[in-house]
Design an enzyme around this catalytic site. Structure first.
Site, PDB file in Angstrom:
ATOM      1  N   ARG A 112      -0.875 -18.678  -2.791  1.00 56.41           N
ATOM      2  CA  ARG A 112      -0.012 -18.903  -1.391  1.00 56.41           C
ATOM      3  C   ARG A 112      -0.155 -20.134  -1.001  1.00 56.41           C
ATOM      4  O   ARG A 112      -1.413 -20.740  -1.073  1.00 56.41           O
ATOM      5  CB  ARG A 112      -0.079 -17.600  -0.647  1.00 56.41           C
ATOM      6  N   GLY A 168      -0.477 -14.507 -13.390  1.00 56.95           N
ATOM      7  CA  GLY A 168      -1.626 -14.465 -12.460  1.00 56.95           C
ATOM      8  C   GLY A 168      -2.073 -13.411 -12.107  1.00 56.95           C
ATOM      9  O   GLY A 168      -1.476 -12.148 -11.672  1.00 56.95           O
ATOM     10  N   ALA A 169      -3.358 -13.099 -12.588  1.00 56.52           N
ATOM     11  CA  ALA A 169      -4.130 -12.055 -12.496  1.00 56.52           C
ATOM     12  C   ALA A 169      -5.049 -11.909 -11.208  1.00 56.52           C
ATOM     13  O   ALA A 169      -6.322 -11.384 -11.396  1.00 56.52           O
ATOM     14  CB  ALA A 169      -5.009 -11.458 -13.685  1.00 56.52           C
ATOM     15  N   GLY A 170      -4.468 -12.043 -10.326  1.00 60.04           N
ATOM     16  CA  GLY A 170      -5.197 -12.038  -8.881  1.00 60.04           C
ATOM     17  C   GLY A 170      -4.756 -10.856  -8.342  1.00 60.04           C
ATOM     18  O   GLY A 170      -4.518  -9.759  -8.864  1.00 60.04           O
ATOM     19  N   VAL A 171      -4.958 -10.786  -6.817  1.00 60.32           N
ATOM     20  CA  VAL A 171      -4.774  -9.527  -6.288  1.00 60.32           C
ATOM     21  C   VAL A 171      -3.540  -9.074  -6.152  1.00 60.32           C
ATOM     22  O   VAL A 171      -3.347  -7.828  -6.601  1.00 60.32           O
ATOM     23  CB  VAL A 171      -5.354  -9.661  -4.637  1.00 60.32           C
ATOM     24  N   ILE A 172      -2.399  -9.857  -6.105  1.00 60.45           N
ATOM     25  CA  ILE A 172      -1.101  -9.361  -5.884  1.00 60.45           C
ATOM     26  C   ILE A 172      -0.754  -8.902  -7.436  1.00 60.45           C
ATOM     27  O   ILE A 172      -0.254  -7.984  -7.629  1.00 60.45           O
ATOM     28  CB  ILE A 172      -0.016 -10.471  -5.383  1.00 60.45           C
ATOM     29  N   HIS A 178     -23.247  15.402   2.181  1.00 63.12           N
ATOM     30  CA  HIS A 178     -22.998  15.780   0.802  1.00 63.12           C
ATOM     31  C   HIS A 178     -22.021  17.227   0.806  1.00 63.12           C
ATOM     32  O   HIS A 178     -21.719  17.963   1.415  1.00 63.12           O
ATOM     33  CB  HIS A 178     -24.104  16.436   0.245  1.00 63.12           C
ATOM     34  N   LYS A 193       0.835  -1.131  -0.033  1.00 62.54           N
ATOM     35  CA  LYS A 193      -0.093   0.112   0.070  1.00 62.54           C
ATOM     36  C   LYS A 193       0.914   1.226  -0.087  1.00 62.54           C
ATOM     37  O   LYS A 193       0.425   2.327  -0.460  1.00 62.54           O
ATOM     38  CB  LYS A 193      -0.950   0.005   1.245  1.00 62.54           C
ATOM     39  N   GLY A 219       9.568 -21.024  16.502  1.00 62.96           N
ATOM     40  CA  GLY A 219       8.806 -22.137  17.635  1.00 62.96           C
ATOM     41  C   GLY A 219       8.537 -23.213  16.897  1.00 62.96           C
ATOM     42  O   GLY A 219       8.154 -23.164  15.919  1.00 62.96           O
TER      43      GLY A 219
END
Ligand code: FAD
Ligand code: NAI
Length: 475
Positions: free
Chosen positions: A282, A190-194, A454, A58, A122
């Site tokens: 992912r 890949g035309a996804g979100v990323i 408004h 972002k 962990g």
């Protein structure tokens, strides 16, 4: 330092760190273990989201949008910019500073809430309903115990077979956020979100971007009308998206990457890119947890198997976020983290999967909540639809950003809002009103009767709600 905890959270991304804070708020002696390292080897809690996901993407989306405005749309406002230049090093530096502010913020929150933080990996040693022994492998190795364990180990980018990420030429999200010179030709698989977000960033900064997508439809999970509008708007900006392709060999040379693919007409194609981003989804991350050692069950896709309450097959072991089923979203991970901490405390934590909003931070933004029109049709639900274009919204005109629309879907009989879909300016903010409305099971009429300021973009939301009853006032 205490080594025996009520609650130990493994993973300090949005699922894990929020779960730890909520558990501490509820009075539990809580620890959070996270292994992410900053460039100096120090702790960098916040997971994928903070380090190589939501936050840095972002930051770059904002910077690149400013750059595009300065070079393209300022002139429409009578602002003349001469000698405009791009200092990419500074832009990336700013992004890194934003990330660090978030890392530091989480460390501060841990202190404030008395969450003990361990920097390292962990892993389960052993345990049962009476408690678990967890090894922390960091600068030193130590052993701690937990009555309750929350696993929030997140996800990793999926690579294409034969095209491992080198983060120089073949990039995951990590490399895509750190390109030091604007590539002339950038390929995205890949035309996804990323793919759309990172493709937008580098196109705005001057790259020629080609996105190769396997599916024949653009953003298949998005409401079709909204996806079509978004596709048209993004294409107009110069983002080339080739649908229905089949990726073949990918070869990284010394300075470029060659991608063989078959296009939607079955023709063999070859494209050469200076950099290639692979964003094809992912995979859950359970590396190094020793899940098998303690019998923690994974499902057939490698996610930690959980029930509707995020309980695993092991007593007092829970799992949240990207490592379990459901949308891979930071706010979904956070909600699950809070709900689990509350369930541990005997409360009734709840996550409403029907009202989880989605946002794609392209320009214009795409945001939605609830059902799409095609889902309602498939489910045989009788519905009414209302749309309102930003073109008819005064604030959008004043902003100079009139692309897109708001769309409401409401039950044909009860008028209950079933889905709201937006492509347009600030859709990420506008969608919240729809989420609240759906959470309270509001009708379209409820939104239509609420006074909206408004001039504001939110008036388009009200008008779309009015349009459900065919009584929009300004269109
Ligand atoms: P993660 O954030 O992946 O955190 C897991 C943490 O656990 C990591 O720090 C990891 O190092 C640590 N870890 C793993 N195993 C161990 C171990 N054994 N011991 C100690 N630590 C361990 N979502 C949104 O909602 N909005 C967005 O705008 C958005 N943008 C994104 C942009 C990009 C480029 C990417 C890649 C993702 C984006 N996401 C976005 C998705 C979001 O980042 C994830 O859904 C979210 O980070 C999941 O949170 P999590 O806590 O489950 O896992
Ligand atoms: P994605 O699932 O959004 O998109 C992957 C795309 O790649 C799909 O369109 C898919 O059809 C395509 N694909 C898969 N295999 C392919 C192949 N072999 N060849 C060509 N295309 C192929 O995954 P993405 O973009 O990697 O992002 C992962 C997740 O991260 C998202 O689903 C989302 O959950 C999260 N995220 C969220 C953001 C947000 O909320 N704004 C931003 C970025 C990521």
């Amino acid at each position: 330092m205490s080594k025996n905890f009520d609650v130990v959270v493994i993973g300090g991304g949005p699922g894990g760190y929020i779960a730890a804070i909520r558990a501490a708020q509820l009075g539990f002696n809580t620890a959070c273990i996270d292994e992410w390292k900053n460039e100096k080897g120090g702790p960098a809690p916040g997971g994928t989201c903070t380090n190589v996901g939501c936050i840095p993407s972002k930051a770059l989306l904002q910077s690149s949008e400013h750059y595009e405005h300065a070079s393209h749309s300022f002139a429409d406002h009578g602002i003349e910019v001469k000698g405009l230049g791009l200092n990419l090093e500074k832009m990336l530096g700013r992004k890194n500073t934003v990330v660090k502010q978030n890392n530091d913020g989480i460390l501060y929150l841990f202190k404030k809430n008395k969450v003990t933080f361990f920097h390292g990996r962990g892993s389960f040693v052993k345990g049962d309903a009476n408690g678990y022994e967890i090894k922390v492998a960091g600068a030193t190795e130590e052993s701690i115990t937990a009555k309750q364990v929350i696993v929030a180990t997140g996800s990793n980018a999926r690579a294409l077979p034969g095209a491992a990420f080198d983060e120089e030429l073949i990039l995951s999200n990590t490399g895509a956020l750190a390109i030091t010179e604007v590539p002339k030709k950038l390929g995205v698989i890949g035309a996804g979100v990323i793919g759309l977000e990172m493709g937008s960033v580098w196109r705005r900064l001057g790259a020629e971007v080609t996105v190769l997508e396997a599916l024949p439809t653009f953003l298949g999970a998005v409401d079709e009308q909204i996806a079509k509008e978004a596709q048209k708007l993004l294409a107009k900006q110069g983002l080339v998206v080739n649908l229905g392709v089949k990726i073949g060999d990918i070869k990284a040379g010394k300075k470029d990457v060659t991608v063989d693919y078959t296009d939607d007409k079955g023709n063999a194609q070859k494209a050469v890119f200076d950099k290639l981003i692979v964003s094809i989804g992912r995979t859950p991350n359970t590396t190094g947890l020793n899940a098998e050692g303690v019998g923690l069950k994974l499902d057939e896709r490698g996610f930690i198997a959980v029930d509707g309450e995020c309980k695993t097959n092991l007593p007092n072991v829970w799992a949240v976020g990207d490592v379990v089923r459901g949308p891979m979203l930071a706010h979904k991970a956070e909600e699950e983290g809070v709900a689990v901490a509350e369930r541990i405390a005997g409360q009734h934590g709840h996550v409403n999967f029907n009202t989880i909003p989605w946002v794609i931070y392209t320009s214009p933004e795409i945001a939605w909540v609830g059902k799409t029109e095609q889902q309602l049709k498939a489910d045989g639900v009788a519905y009414k639809a209302g749309t309102f274009p930003f073109l008819a919204n005064g604030r959008a005109r004043a902003l100079g950003d009139t692309s897109g629309m708001v769309k409401f879907l409401a039950d044909a009989t009860t008028d209950e809002i079933l889905g709201v879909h937006i492509v347009g300016p600030m859709a990420s903010e506008l969608i919240s009103e729809a989420v609240v409305a759906m959470e309270f099971r509001a009708s379209a009429e409820d939104i239509a009767r609420i006074c909206h300021a408004h001039p504001s973009l939110s008036e388009a939301t009200k008008e779309a709600a009015l349009a459900v009853d065919k009584r929009a006032l300004n269109f």
